[in-house]
Design a protein around this motif. Structure first.
Motif, mmCIF file in Angstrom:
data_model
loop_
_atom_site.group_PDB
_atom_site.id
_atom_site.type_symbol
_atom_site.label_atom_id
_atom_site.label_comp_id
_atom_site.label_asym_id
_atom_site.label_seq_id
_atom_site.Cartn_x
_atom_site.Cartn_y
_atom_site.Cartn_z
ATOM 1 N N THR A 149 0.833 -1.194 0.000
ATOM 2 C CA THR A 149 0.000 0.000 0.000
ATOM 3 C C THR A 149 0.872 1.249 0.000
ATOM 4 O O THR A 149 1.963 1.244 0.571
ATOM 5 C CB THR A 149 -0.952 0.037 1.218
ATOM 6 O OG1 THR A 149 -0.169 0.044 2.405
ATOM 7 C CG2 THR A 149 -1.923 -1.120 1.210
ATOM 8 N N PRO A 150 0.406 2.338 -0.616
ATOM 9 C CA PRO A 150 1.216 3.561 -0.698
ATOM 10 C C PRO A 150 1.678 4.085 0.654
ATOM 11 O O PRO A 150 2.811 4.519 0.793
ATOM 12 C CB PRO A 150 0.287 4.560 -1.379
ATOM 13 C CG PRO A 150 -0.631 3.707 -2.195
ATOM 14 C CD PRO A 150 -0.826 2.449 -1.389
ATOM 15 N N SER A 151 0.827 4.033 1.677
ATOM 16 C CA SER A 151 1.251 4.564 2.979
ATOM 17 C C SER A 151 2.389 3.735 3.559
ATOM 18 O O SER A 151 3.308 4.278 4.168
ATOM 19 C CB SER A 151 0.072 4.592 3.960
ATOM 20 O OG SER A 151 -0.420 3.283 4.176
ATOM 21 N N ASN A 152 2.365 2.426 3.375
ATOM 22 C CA ASN A 152 3.455 1.586 3.867
ATOM 23 C C ASN A 152 4.715 1.785 3.044
ATOM 24 O O ASN A 152 5.815 1.749 3.576
ATOM 25 C CB ASN A 152 3.055 0.113 3.876
ATOM 26 C CG ASN A 152 2.150 -0.214 5.034
ATOM 27 O OD1 ASN A 152 2.255 0.389 6.085
ATOM 28 N ND2 ASN A 152 1.245 -1.138 4.834
ATOM 29 N N LEU A 153 4.579 1.995 1.755
ATOM 30 C CA LEU A 153 5.750 2.266 0.922
ATOM 31 C C LEU A 153 6.423 3.560 1.366
ATOM 32 O O LEU A 153 7.644 3.647 1.433
ATOM 33 C CB LEU A 153 5.362 2.342 -0.557
ATOM 34 C CG LEU A 153 4.949 1.030 -1.207
ATOM 35 C CD1 LEU A 153 4.426 1.284 -2.616
ATOM 36 C CD2 LEU A 153 6.090 0.049 -1.248
ATOM 37 N N ALA A 154 5.610 4.566 1.705
ATOM 38 C CA ALA A 154 6.167 5.837 2.162
ATOM 39 C C ALA A 154 6.896 5.663 3.482
ATOM 40 O O ALA A 154 7.998 6.185 3.666
ATOM 41 C CB ALA A 154 5.051 6.869 2.306
ATOM 42 N N LYS A 155 6.305 4.908 4.414
ATOM 43 C CA LYS A 155 6.948 4.671 5.711
ATOM 44 C C LYS A 155 8.257 3.926 5.525
ATOM 45 O O LYS A 155 9.258 4.244 6.151
ATOM 46 C CB LYS A 155 6.028 3.860 6.618
ATOM 47 C CG LYS A 155 4.864 4.625 7.166
ATOM 48 C CD LYS A 155 3.984 3.696 7.987
ATOM 49 C CE LYS A 155 2.658 4.343 8.285
ATOM 50 N NZ LYS A 155 1.723 3.397 8.912
ATOM 51 N N ARG A 156 8.250 2.922 4.669
ATOM 52 C CA ARG A 156 9.458 2.132 4.463
ATOM 53 C C ARG A 156 10.527 2.964 3.781
ATOM 54 O O ARG A 156 11.713 2.817 4.060
ATOM 55 C CB ARG A 156 9.133 0.876 3.668
ATOM 56 C CG ARG A 156 8.380 -0.097 4.540
ATOM 57 C CD ARG A 156 7.821 -1.283 3.885
ATOM 58 N NE ARG A 156 8.453 -1.754 2.695
ATOM 59 C CZ ARG A 156 7.954 -2.727 1.968
ATOM 60 N NH1 ARG A 156 6.856 -3.328 2.321
ATOM 61 N NH2 ARG A 156 8.549 -3.119 0.882
ATOM 62 N N THR A 157 10.138 3.867 2.893
ATOM 63 C CA THR A 157 11.098 4.735 2.225
ATOM 64 C C THR A 157 11.755 5.652 3.251
ATOM 65 O O THR A 157 12.958 5.829 3.262
ATOM 66 C CB THR A 157 10.414 5.564 1.120
ATOM 67 O OG1 THR A 157 9.863 4.669 0.175
ATOM 68 C CG2 THR A 157 11.400 6.473 0.431
ATOM 69 N N ARG A 158 10.949 6.220 4.153
ATOM 70 C CA ARG A 158 11.496 7.090 5.191
ATOM 71 C C ARG A 158 12.425 6.327 6.113
ATOM 72 O O ARG A 158 13.461 6.820 6.495
ATOM 73 C CB ARG A 158 10.367 7.717 6.017
ATOM 74 C CG ARG A 158 9.916 9.039 5.458
ATOM 75 C CD ARG A 158 8.862 9.630 6.326
ATOM 76 N NE ARG A 158 7.604 9.172 5.729
ATOM 77 C CZ ARG A 158 6.501 8.909 6.382
ATOM 78 N NH1 ARG A 158 6.450 9.034 7.668
ATOM 79 N NH2 ARG A 158 5.435 8.508 5.759
ATOM 80 N N SER A 159 12.052 5.105 6.468
ATOM 81 C CA SER A 159 12.868 4.345 7.419
ATOM 82 C C SER A 159 14.183 3.892 6.794
ATOM 83 O O SER A 159 15.115 3.572 7.512
ATOM 84 C CB SER A 159 12.084 3.134 7.948
ATOM 85 O OG SER A 159 11.907 2.184 6.929
ATOM 86 N N CYS A 160 14.274 3.888 5.492
ATOM 87 C CA CYS A 160 15.515 3.489 4.824
ATOM 88 C C CYS A 160 16.467 4.662 4.661
ATOM 89 O O CYS A 160 17.523 4.522 4.082
ATOM 90 C CB CYS A 160 15.210 2.883 3.454
ATOM 91 S SG CYS A 160 14.372 1.309 3.559
ATOM 92 N N GLY A 161 16.068 5.847 5.113
ATOM 93 C CA GLY A 161 16.932 7.007 5.033
ATOM 94 C C GLY A 161 16.888 7.708 3.687
ATOM 95 O O GLY A 161 17.640 8.624 3.436
ATOM 96 N N ARG A 162 15.990 7.285 2.826
ATOM 97 C CA ARG A 162 15.846 7.956 1.535
ATOM 98 C C ARG A 162 14.815 9.064 1.671
ATOM 99 O O ARG A 162 13.928 8.987 2.508
ATOM 100 C CB ARG A 162 15.392 6.957 0.477
ATOM 101 C CG ARG A 162 16.432 5.921 0.183
ATOM 102 C CD ARG A 162 15.976 5.037 -0.963
ATOM 103 N NE ARG A 162 16.417 3.696 -0.669
ATOM 104 C CZ ARG A 162 15.671 2.616 -0.759
ATOM 105 N NH1 ARG A 162 14.436 2.695 -1.154
ATOM 106 N NH2 ARG A 162 16.155 1.442 -0.454
#
Length: 131
Positions: free
Chosen positions: A102-115
């Motif tokens: 889901t887009p919200s989870n993709l956004a969270k995972r992107t933030r947590s990866c430091g990107r």
């Protein structure tokens, strides 16, 4: 089994999950136990074992058609989740992968990866305007 043997076996088991996740098709799951239990405790009419098996086959077909589109990380995480703690299910596996995509989870995972987060709003100015 000794503690040492359990610790030594853990990486092997995790490696097997990753190997399955990288395979060209979803893992083979035995959904008979899941559907037996589901039909036994069904609340609504028509939710018998055959209906459960149909749902599982539909989910398996959807997974097979889209397996190559899912990320290896998502597949590995969801396979581990589905195979832990009870009877496995293609419906559960498909649901897990869909939630991770889901887009919200993709956004969270992107933030947590430091990107940088492409969904974040522009920074607000801290300067006050003079009148």
């Amino acid at each position: 089994m000794s503690t040492f043997n359990r610790i030594a076996a853990a990486p092997l088991l995790l490696g097997l999950q990753v190997a399955v996740a990288l395979a060209d098709a979803p893992p083979k799951l035995d959904v008979t136990t899941t559907c037996n239990a589901a039909s036994q405790y069904a609340i609504s009419a028509g939710r018998d074992k055959d209906a459960c098996i149909d749902d599982e086959r539909t989910a398996e077909t959807t997974l097979a058609q889209n397996w190559s589109k899912y990320s290896a990380d998502d597949k590995s995480q969801c396979i581990g989740t589905v195979k832990t703690g009870g009877p496995s299910s293609y419906v559960e596996l498909l649901s897990c992968i869909e939630v991770l995509r889901t887009p919200s989870n993709l956004a969270k995972r992107t933030r947590s990866c430091g990107r940088p987060n492409q969904f974040a709003s522009a920074p607000q100015s801290t300067h006050r305007r003079r009148r």
